[in-house]
Design an enzyme around this catalytic site. Structure first.
Site, PDB file in Angstrom:
ATOM      1  N   ASP A  11       0.872  -1.166   0.000  1.00 57.03           N
ATOM      2  CA  ASP A  11       0.000   0.000   0.000  1.00 57.03           C
ATOM      3  C   ASP A  11       0.916   1.225   0.000  1.00 57.03           C
ATOM      4  O   ASP A  11       1.678   1.436   0.947  1.00 57.03           O
ATOM      5  CB  ASP A  11      -0.889   0.027   1.245  1.00 57.03           C
ATOM      6  CG  ASP A  11      -1.984  -1.031   1.200  1.00 57.03           C
ATOM      7  OD1 ASP A  11      -2.365  -1.443   0.090  1.00 57.03           O
ATOM      8  OD2 ASP A  11      -2.442  -1.452   2.281  1.00 57.03           O
ATOM      9  N   ASP A 130     -13.591  -3.356  -1.572  1.00 57.88           N
ATOM     10  CA  ASP A 130     -13.368  -2.984  -0.176  1.00 57.88           C
ATOM     11  C   ASP A 130     -14.734  -2.992   0.499  1.00 57.88           C
ATOM     12  O   ASP A 130     -15.609  -2.195   0.144  1.00 57.88           O
ATOM     13  CB  ASP A 130     -12.735  -1.599  -0.076  1.00 57.88           C
ATOM     14  CG  ASP A 130     -11.352  -1.557  -0.697  1.00 57.88           C
ATOM     15  OD1 ASP A 130     -10.706  -2.613  -0.792  1.00 57.88           O
ATOM     16  OD2 ASP A 130     -10.911  -0.454  -1.105  1.00 57.88           O
TER      17      ASP A 130
END
Length: 250
Positions: A11, A130
């Site tokens: 990330d 998500d």
């Protein structure tokens, strides 16, 4: 027997690898190029690179870092963050990625999945979901987990498959970064609803958690915290899984 994949995730925010809890309270986890090189040598099956603020900041992925990472690894490489056009996909693939991960762009324009898979092949198109628990279901979020969409995660996964997605990258926002285990119910529901591979993400804290996610139908397991901070080596996780009778590449 098909081998299950162990996938570290980078990330990236402002050029650095970061890790948070439920997508917030980010802390530094190193240089993405250095981390990519380490994971390649350690035996990762694939690597995922997510420019986590690209959608929120309405900008393109940091392509020079993508290129630098791709140049130092020899494993499949998936890149995501702010992808909304075929030209962006082409640019990312031409800079060394094997696949792209699309979330916000796919939710905004579901036909974008079909356009992308038609041009580049479904094997290149990963739809990232998500999801956050909402009552007895899970809601899809976009823009790096900032925007609720009202979409049901299971129904959206089915639609993404119909539109041409080759794989689902499924992240539990509730479990992300907490290292208490994946959302096994979410994995089981999504994996049982689609016929394409599902990558489980969000919550890995020990090898047993990866084992349980695979048992619930995950084709691959993604982890960040346990690898970034040296708690576990990829080879040790693979040995654990192999000893449990799970097919992995050693």
């Amino acid at each position: 027997m098909k081998a299950h994949r162990i996938i570290p995730c980078l990330d990236v925010d402002k050029g650095r690898v970061v890790k948070g809890i439920s997508f917030v309270n980010l802390r530094d986890a190193g240089n993405p190029v250095e981390q990519a090189r380490i994971y390649d040598k350690e035996g990762a099956d694939e690597l995922v690179f997510l420019d986590i603020t690209a959608s929120w900041e309405d900008r393109k992925i940091i392509v020079d870092i993508v290129r630098a990472c791709a140049d130092c690894i020899f494993i499949p490489f998936t890149v995501g963050g702010g992808i909304i056009s075929l030209l962006q996909i082409e640019e990312i693939l031409s800079n060394g990625a094997d696949r792209v991960s699309i979330n916000t762009g796919a939710v905004k324009k579901p036909f974008f999945i079909e356009e992308a898979s038609s041009k580049f092949g479904s094997q290149c198109i990963v739809v990232a979901i998500d999801a956050k628990k909402k009552g007895n279901s899970w809601e899809v979020y976009t823009h790096g987990g900032r925007n609720p969409t009202g979409l049901d995660a299971i129904e959206w996964a089915k639609e993404a498959e119909l539109e041409g997605a080759g794989e689902i990258l499924l992240t539990s926002m509730d479990c992300d970064g907490k290292k208490s285990g994946y959302d096994l119910s979410l994995i089981e529901e999504i994996a049982g609803s689609v016929n394409i591979p599902v990558i489980a993400s969000g919550g890995a804290g020990c090898p047993e958690h990866l084992e349980k996610a695979i048992a619930k139908g995950a084709d691959a397991v993604l982890a960040a915290s346990i690898f970034h901070y040296g708690e576990y080596k990829i080879k040790d996780v693979k040995r654990y899984l192999k000893n449990k009778g799970i097919c992995v590449r050693i």
